[in-house]
Design an enzyme around this catalytic site. Sequence first.
Site, PDB file in Angstrom:
ATOM      1  N   HIS A 107       7.014 -26.571   0.880  1.00 61.35           N
ATOM      2  CA  HIS A 107       6.263 -27.617   0.186  1.00 61.35           C
ATOM      3  C   HIS A 107       5.102 -27.027  -0.604  1.00 61.35           C
ATOM      4  O   HIS A 107       4.146 -27.726  -0.918  1.00 61.35           O
ATOM      5  CB  HIS A 107       5.780 -28.652   1.209  1.00 61.35           C
ATOM      6  CG  HIS A 107       6.922 -29.262   1.959  1.00 61.35           C
ATOM      7  ND1 HIS A 107       7.584 -30.383   1.515  1.00 61.35           N
ATOM      8  CD2 HIS A 107       7.582 -28.834   3.073  1.00 61.35           C
ATOM      9  CE1 HIS A 107       8.579 -30.657   2.355  1.00 61.35           C
ATOM     10  NE2 HIS A 107       8.605 -29.724   3.301  1.00 61.35           N
ATOM     11  N   LYS A 146     -13.197   2.182  -1.540  1.00 60.62           N
ATOM     12  CA  LYS A 146     -14.046   2.531  -0.396  1.00 60.62           C
ATOM     13  C   LYS A 146     -15.249   3.344  -0.863  1.00 60.62           C
ATOM     14  O   LYS A 146     -16.381   3.103  -0.459  1.00 60.62           O
ATOM     15  CB  LYS A 146     -13.267   3.369   0.631  1.00 60.62           C
ATOM     16  CG  LYS A 146     -12.323   2.592   1.514  1.00 60.62           C
ATOM     17  CD  LYS A 146     -11.814   3.509   2.649  1.00 60.62           C
ATOM     18  CE  LYS A 146     -10.799   2.805   3.532  1.00 60.62           C
ATOM     19  NZ  LYS A 146     -10.308   3.619   4.637  1.00 60.62           N
ATOM     20  N   GLU A 163       0.823  -1.209   0.000  1.00 59.63           N
ATOM     21  CA  GLU A 163       0.000   0.000   0.000  1.00 59.63           C
ATOM     22  C   GLU A 163       0.861   1.266   0.000  1.00 59.63           C
ATOM     23  O   GLU A 163       0.437   2.311  -0.493  1.00 59.63           O
ATOM     24  CB  GLU A 163      -0.926  -0.023   1.224  1.00 59.63           C
ATOM     25  CG  GLU A 163      -2.328   0.471   0.900  1.00 59.63           C
ATOM     26  CD  GLU A 163      -3.320   0.223   2.020  1.00 59.63           C
ATOM     27  OE1 GLU A 163      -3.955  -0.840   2.001  1.00 59.63           O
ATOM     28  OE2 GLU A 163      -3.469   1.085   2.896  1.00 59.63           O
TER      29      GLU A 163
END
Length: 463
Positions: free
Chosen positions: A320, A433, A291
């Site tokens: 893995h 937003k 960000e």
Amino acid sequence: MEIKYDYTSVMASAVGSEHGLTEAELSEALESYSGVPRKLEELRASGGADYMNLPYDGALTESISGLVDAKRGRFENFIVVGIGGSSLGSRAVFEALSHPYHNLLPAKERGGPRMFFPDNVDPELLAGLTDTLDPAKTVINVITKSGSTAETMSNFLVLAHWLMCGPDASPADHIVATTDPEKGALRKMAREEGFQTFPVPPGVGGRFSVLSAVGLVSSAFAGIDVNRLLTGAAAMDKRIRESKPATNPALVAAIIHTQLDRKKGKRMAVFMPYAQCLRATADWFRQLWAESLGKRLSTTGDVVNTGQTPIAALGTTDQHSQIQLYAQGPNDKLITFVEVKKFRSEVRMHELYESDATSYLWGRSLGELMLDELAGTRIALTDAKRPNATIIMPVVNEETLGQLLFMLQVQTSYAGMIYGVNPYDQPGVEAGKVAAYALMGRAGFEEKLAQIRRKSAAPRLEV
Ligand code: PA5
């Protein structure tokens, strides 16, 4: 106990000059960016990097300890309601410094409440909490700097109503609000309803707020020594301020990340602790790096589209899952391991079931195996010419974690300066937003809603 940044395996001498930095490239970059720490100090002095002053806020830790003394023994559960920078730091500190099964310990051993961090609006997550916890024994710490983030306010509404349905019809005693000291809807509600409050300092953005009340209130409730956490951060601050460019770990790390991105095509930054307790720290760093540095525009208004894509991984688990890709897929990553020299528990393998697959493990410790697996992965990646660095922590405790969090934040600020972008804003998040407010019918967002409807009128391409 100092943490260290080992960058041996990002150098051309280890991975070749196509993928690693030559001595000359590193010296040149250290020379070119030697002024960056001073510029950040100037910004700090003018109030533009207030997160750097958080380690010195003694008044805050005193008022937090007052609240903790008054409430900690009375409540069984503590719920952090926040998202992004208003949740990830609290969780990172809690997971790094608490018993790995804190919530399962008997109350006496836990010494404080069980801790929960629901940072999503998935209805099953919230219903799961309200189905299982007792509202009479629960504190909610609602954290939002803006005071109005949709996800946080939604979860807060659900949980505040749930508290009201418990035996305390007026739940103010159960709510702690961490928000802007003056502005915003949550601050207003807190004043009207009499919630206990803590400030998010106006000059401190969400992802740089872990050492403010945002991260410290929940940590103190969980029994973490927040003063020691801040002492660790202050020690890193001092070290950074007193060091020359070549020995400033945050600057060296910022230069390595940005130069490997720009010059060697390392567009991804993997953060891979070999310690389960640092898994949430990797998530916190992922947000901080993404960000802060993922920006369309430079500070001078040019389109730059900067930012490495951060990836959170965990050793040994992701050996893995991910290492195949890191070793043989595109050579576009800088991998940062975190090595913990000494684990807080020692667990040894027993002499059981003799066979080739077990006997070599007899008497050895899991900590030893963890370190050997990290060493093995580092060697394999270096041999495959994959640049990698290691942050070395002697042990994970309040002081070393404080150093790590502070260093990574300063590294991010420096990287912002090197890229020429503002690491403290997030215009791309704001756009999302605003769209969510419009779609949910928030007043003042009607024009945005009409715009979205016009765009979504086109048929979807679905199969
Ligand atoms: O780092 C940031 O600034 C963001 O991740 C915010 O913390 C997040 O969007 C939540 O914002 P707020 O604290 O205003 O609810």
